[in-house]
Design an enzyme around this catalytic site. Structure first.
Site, mmCIF file in Angstrom:
data_model
loop_
_atom_site.group_PDB
_atom_site.id
_atom_site.type_symbol
_atom_site.label_atom_id
_atom_site.label_comp_id
_atom_site.label_asym_id
_atom_site.label_seq_id
_atom_site.Cartn_x
_atom_site.Cartn_y
_atom_site.Cartn_z
ATOM 1 N N ASP A 188 -11.599 -18.222 1.518
ATOM 2 C CA ASP A 188 -12.669 -19.169 1.216
ATOM 3 C C ASP A 188 -12.438 -19.794 -0.146
ATOM 4 O O ASP A 188 -11.605 -19.341 -0.934
ATOM 5 C CB ASP A 188 -14.022 -18.453 1.264
ATOM 6 C CG ASP A 188 -14.062 -17.262 0.320
ATOM 7 O OD1 ASP A 188 -14.033 -17.479 -0.904
ATOM 8 O OD2 ASP A 188 -14.086 -16.105 0.799
ATOM 9 N N GLU B 217 21.900 -13.430 12.129
ATOM 10 C CA GLU B 217 20.513 -13.554 11.647
ATOM 11 C C GLU B 217 20.480 -13.675 10.120
ATOM 12 O O GLU B 217 19.687 -14.434 9.566
ATOM 13 C CB GLU B 217 19.686 -12.348 12.102
ATOM 14 C CG GLU B 217 19.364 -12.378 13.592
ATOM 15 C CD GLU B 217 18.629 -11.125 14.058
ATOM 16 O OE1 GLU B 217 17.747 -11.245 14.913
ATOM 17 O OE2 GLU B 217 18.958 -10.018 13.569
ATOM 18 N N CYS C 120 -6.572 -11.176 -0.255
ATOM 19 C CA CYS C 120 -6.327 -10.582 1.053
ATOM 20 C C CYS C 120 -7.566 -9.780 1.419
ATOM 21 O O CYS C 120 -8.221 -9.214 0.550
ATOM 22 C CB CYS C 120 -5.098 -9.668 0.966
ATOM 23 S SG CYS C 120 -4.662 -8.844 2.500
ATOM 24 N N LYS D 180 -1.300 -8.393 -5.115
ATOM 25 C CA LYS D 180 -1.935 -8.665 -3.817
ATOM 26 C C LYS D 180 -3.258 -7.905 -3.826
ATOM 27 O O LYS D 180 -3.263 -6.670 -3.858
ATOM 28 C CB LYS D 180 -1.032 -8.187 -2.676
ATOM 29 C CG LYS D 180 -1.633 -8.381 -1.288
ATOM 30 C CD LYS D 180 -0.590 -8.015 -0.225
ATOM 31 C CE LYS D 180 -1.175 -7.984 1.174
ATOM 32 N NZ LYS D 180 -0.211 -7.463 2.153
ATOM 33 N N TRP D 181 -4.352 -8.640 -3.841
ATOM 34 C CA TRP D 181 -5.695 -8.062 -4.036
ATOM 35 C C TRP D 181 -6.352 -7.927 -2.669
ATOM 36 O O TRP D 181 -6.830 -8.900 -2.108
ATOM 37 C CB TRP D 181 -6.500 -8.987 -4.938
ATOM 38 C CG TRP D 181 -7.850 -8.481 -5.336
ATOM 39 C CD1 TRP D 181 -8.916 -8.231 -4.525
ATOM 40 C CD2 TRP D 181 -8.292 -8.181 -6.664
ATOM 41 N NE1 TRP D 181 -9.987 -7.802 -5.250
ATOM 42 C CE2 TRP D 181 -9.637 -7.756 -6.568
ATOM 43 C CE3 TRP D 181 -7.689 -8.234 -7.922
ATOM 44 C CZ2 TRP D 181 -10.385 -7.395 -7.688
ATOM 45 C CZ3 TRP D 181 -8.442 -7.875 -9.030
ATOM 46 C CH2 TRP D 181 -9.769 -7.459 -8.917
ATOM 47 N N ASP D 182 -6.390 -6.695 -2.166
ATOM 48 C CA ASP D 182 -6.845 -6.485 -0.787
ATOM 49 C C ASP D 182 -8.283 -5.986 -0.746
ATOM 50 O O ASP D 182 -8.852 -5.534 -1.757
ATOM 51 C CB ASP D 182 -5.903 -5.469 -0.113
ATOM 52 C CG ASP D 182 -5.734 -5.723 1.367
ATOM 53 O OD1 ASP D 182 -6.608 -6.383 1.962
ATOM 54 O OD2 ASP D 182 -4.737 -5.244 1.932
ATOM 55 N N ASN E 102 -10.300 -3.999 2.486
ATOM 56 C CA ASN E 102 -10.041 -3.674 3.887
ATOM 57 C C ASN E 102 -11.212 -3.137 4.688
ATOM 58 O O ASN E 102 -11.011 -2.416 5.671
ATOM 59 C CB ASN E 102 -8.877 -2.687 3.969
ATOM 60 C CG ASN E 102 -7.549 -3.422 3.961
ATOM 61 O OD1 ASN E 102 -7.374 -4.405 4.662
ATOM 62 N ND2 ASN E 102 -6.617 -2.965 3.144
ATOM 63 N N ARG F 105 -12.140 1.815 7.975
ATOM 64 C CA ARG F 105 -10.785 2.264 7.630
ATOM 65 C C ARG F 105 -10.845 3.519 6.748
ATOM 66 O O ARG F 105 -10.119 3.649 5.761
ATOM 67 C CB ARG F 105 -9.995 1.151 6.928
ATOM 68 C CG ARG F 105 -8.492 1.285 7.163
ATOM 69 C CD ARG F 105 -7.668 0.402 6.261
ATOM 70 N NE ARG F 105 -6.273 0.495 6.633
ATOM 71 C CZ ARG F 105 -5.272 0.130 5.852
ATOM 72 N NH1 ARG F 105 -5.497 -0.384 4.658
ATOM 73 N NH2 ARG F 105 -4.029 0.253 6.247
ATOM 74 N N ASP G 112 0.826 -1.211 0.000
ATOM 75 C CA ASP G 112 0.000 0.000 0.000
ATOM 76 C C ASP G 112 0.865 1.269 0.000
ATOM 77 O O ASP G 112 1.911 1.314 0.640
ATOM 78 C CB ASP G 112 -0.861 -0.057 1.269
ATOM 79 C CG ASP G 112 -2.007 0.914 1.238
ATOM 80 O OD1 ASP G 112 -2.100 1.701 0.289
ATOM 81 O OD2 ASP G 112 -2.817 0.870 2.180
ATOM 82 N N GLY H 157 -5.860 -9.122 5.969
ATOM 83 C CA GLY H 157 -5.419 -10.466 6.364
ATOM 84 C C GLY H 157 -6.385 -11.478 5.778
ATOM 85 O O GLY H 157 -6.721 -11.421 4.594
HETATM 86 C C1 GLA Z 1 -4.281 -4.922 4.842
HETATM 87 C C2 GLA Z 1 -3.387 -6.102 4.527
HETATM 88 C C3 GLA Z 1 -1.971 -5.797 4.933
HETATM 89 C C4 GLA Z 1 -1.504 -4.545 4.204
HETATM 90 C C5 GLA Z 1 -2.444 -3.395 4.493
HETATM 91 C C6 GLA Z 1 -2.101 -2.185 3.631
HETATM 92 O O1 GLA Z 1 -4.431 -4.756 6.204
HETATM 93 O O2 GLA Z 1 -3.849 -7.256 5.143
HETATM 94 O O3 GLA Z 1 -1.130 -6.869 4.652
HETATM 95 O O4 GLA Z 1 -1.456 -4.831 2.821
HETATM 96 O O5 GLA Z 1 -3.786 -3.739 4.225
HETATM 97 O O6 GLA Z 1 -2.948 -1.126 3.864
#
Ligand code: GLA
Length: 749
Positions: A536, A616, A528, A478-480, A482, A445, A369, A531
């Site tokens: 599903d 590490e 996504c 990454k397809w979010d 929120n 959000r 993001d 999270g």
């Molecule tokens: C969600 C996703 C995170 C991140 C944030 C960015 O919470 O699950 O991994 O990508 O959005 O805003």
């Protein structure tokens, strides 16, 4: 033939490798459920097991008065009608143009054919090996003219039967559906426990097992997403069932929106489970000739306990739901900048993170993001999918080139379904957001949900995303998503269709994902929703992996990933090593333990590796090497839960399909003084095979050497039979430390 019809007694028998499903058309023509369970012998018919017995106050269909015991309220049904004598949780509610609610479905015809039926506009399972058969039973309510087509897909080799319901208005007048479930499962006898997966943001899919009570238990989401809170997957298992034995039924909905599963313990001791779309805020106007398709349900049964049921779902989702170039391919080990930078980054910072990761063997950089619009926090910018040139001068391509020059793939975060109030898109199209007339919308959000029930919004998003993918060499998305849906009202729908908005949104989302995955099959999409808020089987049809949780704490992840493993395969579980103290819990766990947990997923990193110490960094090199070496064992192997998550340690295992290799992982979650030794029994090995430990890693232990230290890589010289490891088990030497872990890689010699 896995589907048989006996015309004499009008019964249907569906056989899979180890299970049988049976139903029968009764005298008046209702489709009654006879049996689902362990495989029967050829010719067995279970009609004598379910006898009509009147319990009092049991309605009898007109014309059946002579048989006082015959009641739809007591007999197991395949799909209950509406308002005609079955008082249990119903599958359907429908009213005709006069407002009369009623449907009593009677058999009309059936069809058996090779191959798998498809469901218009919705994701569903497909036949990958040419072995599936379909049964479609058509029933109709003679008064309203409502037709019901029940489809059954028999995946014999996988012990899975899929179900779906289609409703067709064959009358001249409109009708309204108030509820349309996908399937009903009536179990007339037995003592059942319910297992379901509940949670919250950052703590998804915690497994809960409860006895059934004399009531209706409901597992549901009204959130417009399958949700962090209740996963659309339930198990009914025998009260005595364990991981290794006992009858277990699974019901998994292939759907990503609001859903509902009711489990009712009936007056006679039987159980009814009904699953499908949530009916709150739902209605569907069915004009003459129109069709409504419900989402599909994946049913599976085993008498061999919960582990076996999980393995059946894992194999099924991998082979018959996931698709595309990345279905089985080794997924790139990625580094994501979110927890490393949040919104504060520029191109040099990203390249700096990527360069260190590339040096250690990481294969893909994911820019999260904050790369677009005026997006320096989560108040603005969603919808404005053009590059923020303050952070990335010259656009995405110069950055992508620099990443590719490091030998890495490039991935990008998007959240296409959303819009910020403070965005050019919202200013141009305020009516594209879900808002209720006359009300200020509820924010989540700080953002609003776009109305994907509108075809022009879906087209707009398709043009935008396909343009982005055409103009840039993007390997991964990454397809979010929120926030959850509120203020559900679509300005594009007439009043009588407002109850359709939320499901039409899902149809729009699936259409969008379907078009994009068809046009860009080489792009890996990770699902996504803050999270794992949309983890599903519906999303898995487009995204073979899904970010499992925003909680990256290794100890919490053990619980989340344990719950997730009941239904979903390891190859679907997005999991990363992040920095400590952990950003969600403040806990510090050893780097090695974080890696062991993330390796039970797609594996990646979400921190700035430049900040690690030299030792590490060395450990990360080991982790990456190990994961690459064990990738196919972890992803394609059979998964076994060796313990639950309530004890002092958690252990799990994957075994290669030919049983020649196994990887055991153990995390001590409650380090104690003078603790009993960690002992567990391995599973799934060849009892007659001889095994040795090829690699042994003690990670984060304070009394035993870690990999790379003197003595840290030396496995014991002993050999064991598979029988000894499974029946006698394995005991670890005493280990101490804060959340230490152990990995054992066993090979058959
Ligand atoms: C969600 C996703 C995170 C991140 C944030 C960015 O919470 O699950 O991994 O990508 O959005 O805003």
């Amino acid at each position: 033939m896995s589907i048989q019809f006996d015309s004499q007694n009008r019964s249907f028998t569906l056989h899979t490798r180890s299970t049988t499903y049976q139903m029968q058309v009764d005298q008046p023509g209702h489709l009654q459920h006879l049996y689902y369970g362990r495989r029967l012998a050829e010719g067995d018919r279970m009609d004598a097991q379910v006898l009509p017995v009147n319990c009092g106050f049991s309605p009898v269909p007109y014309g059946c008065n002579a048989d006082y015991d015959f009641s739809l309220d007591l007999l197991p049904q395949e799909y209950s009608g509406c308002n005609t004598g079955d008082f249990r949780v119903s599958c359907l509610s429908v009213s005709d143009a006069a407002g009369a609610a009623g449907a009593d479905f009677l058999y009309v015809r059936h069809e058996i054919c090779a191959g798998k039926y498809q469901v218009d506009g919705l994701p569903c399972a497909y036949d990958s090996g040419g072995e599936v058969e379909t049964l479609v039973i058509t029933l109709a309510d003679p008064v309203t003219g409502l037709e019901l087509q029940l489809s059954y897909g028999v995946f014999a080799a996988r012990d899975v039967i899929t179900r779906q319901a289609r409703l067709v208005n064959r009358s001249e007048r409109p009708m309204t559906l108030g509820k349309a479930a996908s399937a009903c499962l009536d179990l007339p006898y037995g003592q059942w426990d319910l297992i379901h997966f509940h949670g919250r943001h950052c703590m998804e899919r915690q497994m809960e097992r409860t006895s059934l009570t004399q009531a209706v238990q409901t597992i549901s989401s009204r959130r417009g997403a399958s949700s962090h809170h209740h996963n659309p997957f339930v198990i009914l298992c025998d009260h005595q069932a364990t991981e290794d034995a006992g009858d277990c039924y699974g019901m998994m909905l292939v759907y990503s929106g609001s859903h509902r599963t009711d489990i009712e313990l009936e007056q006679s001791g039987g159980v009814r489970a009904v699953t499908g779309l949530h009916d709150e805020l739902f209605s569907w106007h069915l004009a003459p000739g129109e069709v409504f398709d419900t989402p599909e349900v994946l049913l599976s049964f085993t008498h061999e306990g919960l582990t076996r049921l999980s393995q059946q779902y894992h194999a099924f989702l991998r082979h018959n739901i996931c698709r595309g170039a990345w279905q089985f391919a080794r997924r790139p080990i990625l580094i994501n900048n979110w927890e490393a930078t949040y919104f504060q980054f520029d191109a040099d910072k990203i390249v700096d993170i990527a360069a260190k990761a590339a040096e250690l063997g990481v294969e893909m950089l994911v820019l999260d993001d904050g790369w677009f619009g005026k997006r320096d926090d989560d108040f603005t910018g969603l919808g404005d999918w053009f590059v923020n040139e303050n952070k990335l001068p010259g656009g995405l391509n110069p950055l992508i080139e620099r990443i590719h020059r490091l030998g890495m793939r490039f991935g990008l975060w998007v959240e296409p379904e959303m819009v910020s109030e403070d965005s050019e898109l919202y200013r141009a199209h305020p009516d594209w957001a879900l808002t209720l007339p006359g009300r200020k919308p509820t924010l989540g959000r700080n953002q609003l949900v776009l109305d994907l029930a509108r075809p022009e919004v879906v087209d707009y998003l398709y043009d935008l995303l396909s343009g982005l993918l055409r103009r840039h060499r993007i390997d991964y998305i990454k397809w979010d998503m929120n926030r959850n849906m509120t203020d559900v009202y679509s300005r594009a729908l007439p009043p009588e269709r407002q109850g359709e908005a939320s499901h039409r949104y899902m149809l729009g989302l699936y259409r969008l994902l379907g078009r994009l995955t068809a046009e860009f099959p080489q792009v890996l999409i990770e699902g996504c929703a803050g999270g794992g808020g949309r983890f599903d089987a519906g999303m898995l049809a487009y995204c073979p992996q899904i970010w499992c949780s925003d909680d990256t704490d290794a100890v919490e992840r053990l619980i989340i990933q344990h719950g997730t493993s009941f239904g979903y395969p390891i190859s679907a579980v997005g999991a990363h090593v992040s920095a400590c103290p952990n950003h969600q819990t403040g806990r510090t766990t050893p780097l090695g333990t974080r890696a062991v947990v993330a390796m039970s997923g797609t594996f990646g990193y979400e921190l700035d590796l430049n900040k690690l110490s030299a030792s590490e960094v060395r450990a990360v090199c080991y982790q990456i090497e190990d994961f690459k070496r064990w990738y196919h064992l972890i992803q394609d192997g059979l998964y076994y839960r060796l313990t639950g998550v309530d004890g002092d340690f958690t252990a799990w295992q994957t075994v290669s399909p030919d049983r020649s290799e196994a990887l055991v992982s153990v995390v001590v979650t409650h380090p104690r003084a003078n603790a009993p030794l960690v002992h567990f029994r391995l599973k799934g090995l060849d009892p007659e095979g001889t095994y040795r430990i090829a690699v042994q890693r003690f990670l984060g232990t304070t009394n035993l050497p870690s990999p790379g230290e003197a003595g840290g890589d030396a496995p014991p010289a002993r050999r064991w039979s598979g029988a000894a490891l499974m029946y006698g088990g394995y005991t670890l030497p005493r280990i101490s430390g804060d959340f230490p872990s152990v990995q054992l890689h066993l090979v058959r010699i």
